[in-house]
Design a protein around this motif. Structure first.
Motif: not given
Length: 382
Positions: A335-354
């Motif tokens: 579920e964490d791979r679904y970028c469906d919020t403002e917070e998740k629509l960032s390179i910082a969030y994508i880079e933080s994913l394990e």
């Protein structure tokens, strides 16, 4: 041996995911000793061209595209048109290899298919999406002597209007068995139809990685790359893919203008733009990628099958929850791979994913696959 006719978005389809699920269901059924084929149903043919009716949302969009597209070509590279024709040819070759009826049916002649088949299955994919409503996808033409089944039919709605509830109640009341592709659709239909509604997997997930390897083409790009497969026009998703590629020194491979028309959002996007791509090559692009950026349900499916890293976006920036994406990511605990919020629509969030630990994410899928196979075996008496 009973003959099974499957009706889905198959005839004339140019959609990779739609054709791969059509291929998968027939292959799965036939390998279990059935005789199954796609019904060549031309949904574009209307009973009466003179009759007045309300156009669906997607029909309106298609008509607008047919007007706008030629104008767009004048302001873009006209070679795109011939490239799109090459793509259509590659897809068409695969489509014709899927078992299908030689007869092409339409709204007038579809009843004649009762003479050819004993069992009718509607699904998978969005056959019950009301925005694309066509009665044959609800098996309204099937004779009472024949069996009516839905397999992993997708509604793609979180709630139904009163008129839609009435339509489903009327259309599904005489089914022998009903299964849907999204878990949320179970509760939606159980309040409408007084019979069991089963949540089953999309047909693409019934086949193993090794079975998909049979049609997966060889590696197309020897360099490390991101595969970007965007059906929508989400510019934020494209920007994030470019940022990620730069940070990790990766090429971007894209399949531009997937709508079949020139799209400005695809102009200049990607290091390698591919057109002449078959469904088998589409699978290859997922299989050998370092990362998949997408807004497609079936791109997520094949990312899971081949254990690829991925992120998925809504088609047009932030939109209401997409039930299809939510359901598939929940199944695999991604579920964490679904970028469906403002917070998740960032390179910082994508880079933080394990990295996805696929060794721990298979339990629910294996269980659901077994349940889906049992549903098919039970209703077909296999």
């Amino acid at each position: 041996m009973k003959k099974i006719g499957v009706i889905t978005h198959y005839f004339g389809s140019k959609n990779y995911g739609g054709l791969l699920q059509a291929y998968a269901l027939c292959k799965f059924l036939n390998e279990r000793g059935c005789y199954a084929e796609q019904i060549s149903y031309d949904s574009s043919y209307k009973k009466s061209n003179k009759s007045l009716r309300l156009l669906t949302i997607n029909e309106i969009k298609d008509r607008i595209k047919s007007i706008i597209a030629p104008v767009c070509y004048k302001f873009s590279d006209y070679k795109i048109k011939s490239s799109l024709l090459q793509r259509e040819k590659a897809i068409s070759i695969f489509r014709t290899a899927i078992p299908h009826s030689k007869t092409i049916y339409n709204d007038i002649t579809i009843e004649k298919s009762n003479e050819e088949y004993d069992i009718f299955i509607t699904g998978s994919d969005q056959v019950w999406n009301i925005d694309w409503y066509h009665p044959p996808y609800f098996l309204d033409f099937v004779s009472p002597k024949n069996k009516k089944i839905s397999y992993a039919a997708s509604i793609s709605k979180e709630r139904l209007t009163m008129s839609q509830i009435s339509l489903f109640k009327r259309s599904l009341s005489d089914y022998n068995a009903i299964s849907v592709r999204e878990e949320s659709s179970v509760a939606l239909l159980e309040n409408v139809i007084k019979m069991p509604i089963t949540y089953c997997l999309d047909p693409t997930l019934l086949l193993s990685e090794f079975q998909w390897n049979d049609i997966c083409s060889k590696r197309l790009c020897q360099e490390d790359y991101i595969f970007c497969y965007f059906l929508g026009k989400n510019l934020v998703a494209r920007k994030l893919a470019m940022e990620y590629a730069i940070r990790h020194n990766l090429k971007i491979i894209t399949l531009p203008h997937l709508s079949g028309h020139y799209r400005r959002c695809d102009a200049g996007f990607g290091d390698i733009q591919l057109y002449d791509i078959s469904p088998g090559q589409f699978i290859s692009l997922v299989r050998y990628s370092k990362f998949v950026f997408t807004d497609s349900f079936h791109a997520i499916v094949f990312s899971h099958i081949y254990k690829r890293e991925f992120v998925v976006f809504s088609r047009n920036a932030i939109s209401p929850m997409n039930t299809r994406i939510s359901c598939i990511t929940k199944l695999f605990h991604t579920e964490d791979r679904y970028c469906d919020t403002e917070e998740k629509l960032s390179i910082a969030y994508i880079e933080s994913l394990e990295k996805i630990d696929y060794s721990k994410n298979q339990i629910d899928y294996i269980k659901k696959r077994e349940e889906s196979i049992s549903f098919i075996d039970d209703v077909l008496n296999l």
